[in-house]
Design an enzyme around this catalytic site. Structure first.
Site, PDB file in Angstrom:
ATOM      1  CB  SER A 137     -13.238  -1.616  -2.648  1.00  0.00           C
ATOM      2  OG  SER A 137     -13.231  -2.825  -3.360  1.00  0.00           O
ATOM      3  CG  ASP A 148     -13.087  -0.099 -10.394  1.00  0.00           C
ATOM      4  OD1 ASP A 148     -12.579  -1.231 -10.427  1.00  0.00           O
ATOM      5  OD2 ASP A 148     -13.380   0.480  -9.335  1.00  0.00           O
ATOM      6  CG  HIS A 183     -10.936  -0.570  -7.277  1.00  0.00           C
ATOM      7  ND1 HIS A 183     -12.307  -0.451  -7.225  1.00  0.00           N
ATOM      8  CD2 HIS A 183     -10.593  -1.297  -6.174  1.00  0.00           C
ATOM      9  CE1 HIS A 183     -12.775  -1.073  -6.152  1.00  0.00           C
ATOM     10  NE2 HIS A 183     -11.755  -1.591  -5.500  1.00  0.00           N
TER      11      HIS A 183
END
Length: 278
Positions: free
Chosen positions: A148, A224, A257
């Site tokens: 991320s 996600d 995620h």
């Protein structure tokens, strides 16, 4: 404060440690973790850097990343820094995506962030010599990965320093922070309003401006929750195609995620890194 060992534990024949030191770059104590796999006396081992995402410390991947078995089998040192400076005297923001826990791997230029938020310098300049001094690291064989916000950091650092990092990969990275809310807030807040200054901290912009690496590996979950608004991996795919960079972009069905996603594909990434660190 000198180099301090906070904890060590045996794992897969190697040692998982957590360490702290006083950082010159950030002006604060900084904590990081290092896994050293089993190895012959006198051996020097390749180093994989892992950069974490928003709200994380070194502990998230250390506790949930499922990397130790693969690192032990492949002979890789695994280094996980924190994501920002921390402390009562360090500027912060009440939002989760800015301030402490959200350093974005840049050197801040704006008040009140500039005195401490120097994570680019910390990761690329200060921490590597510390790793070389205290661990059996072969600093001629380094690679970098992240998740991320940390995927953004890994991509931008890897693209900027291709002579240092032999492999670059990411899980669900922010590939074009200049074009998404997380990145616009962070880069504007830390660097100021001049978007030209943002380009060196934007992987897609770096590639557009001529940065090159031989290959990239990216895993992205198609479930996600941040995929469409914040991550936009298609922009990286388009930039790599135009630049002739060999991008392996794997859209993973049903994955979100979280660290469940990261742990699932961590061994794949480490094997990919190990092949390029021989």
């Amino acid at each position: 404060m000198t180099f301090e060992t906070l904890s060590t534990a045996r794992a897969y024949g190697g040692t998982q440690g957590v360490y702290r030191h006083q950082s010159t770059a950030t002006g604060t104590p900084m904590t990081f973790s290092v896994y050293v796999p089993p190895h012959d006396e006198g051996a020097r081992l390749p180093v994989v850097w892992y950069l974490s995402g928003l709200t994380c410390t070194h502990a998230n991947v250390t506790d949930k990343g499922d990397y130790r078995r693969a690192c032990a089998e492949l002979g890789l040192i695994f280094v996980a820094p924190d994501t920002s400076p921390r402390g009562e005297d360090v500027a912060d923001d009440p939002a989760y995506d800015f301030g402490q826990g959200a350093g974005f791997y840049v050197d801040a230029m704006q008040a009140p962030w500039a005195p401490h938020f120097r994570m680019w310098s910390y990761v690329t300049e200060e921490l590597p010599p510390l790793i070389a001094a205290h661990f059996p690291a072969d600093m001629a064989r380094q690679s970098i990965m992240g998740h991320s916000m940390g995927g953004h950091g890994a991509l931008t650092i890897g693209l900027t320093l291709p002579e240092r990092f032999r492999a670059v990969s990411a899980f669900a990275p922010i590939v074009a922070p200049s074009r998404v809310p997380w990145g616009e807030k962070a880069l504007g807040g830390y660097l100021g309003d001049d978007r030209a200054a943002w380009r060196r901290h934007d992987a897609v912009s770096l590639i557009e401006d001529g940065a090159r690496v031989p290959a990239l590996l990216v895993d992205q979950g198609d479930a996600d929750q941040f995929l469409e608004e914040q991550l936009k991996p298609h922009l990286l795919a388009e930039a790599c195609a135009a630049a002739g960079i060999d991008l392996t972009l794997r859209m993973q069905p049903g994955y979100d995620h979280s660290y469940y996603f990261i742990a699932t594909f961590m061994a794949d990434h480490l094997a990919w890194h190990a092949e390029r660190l021989k």
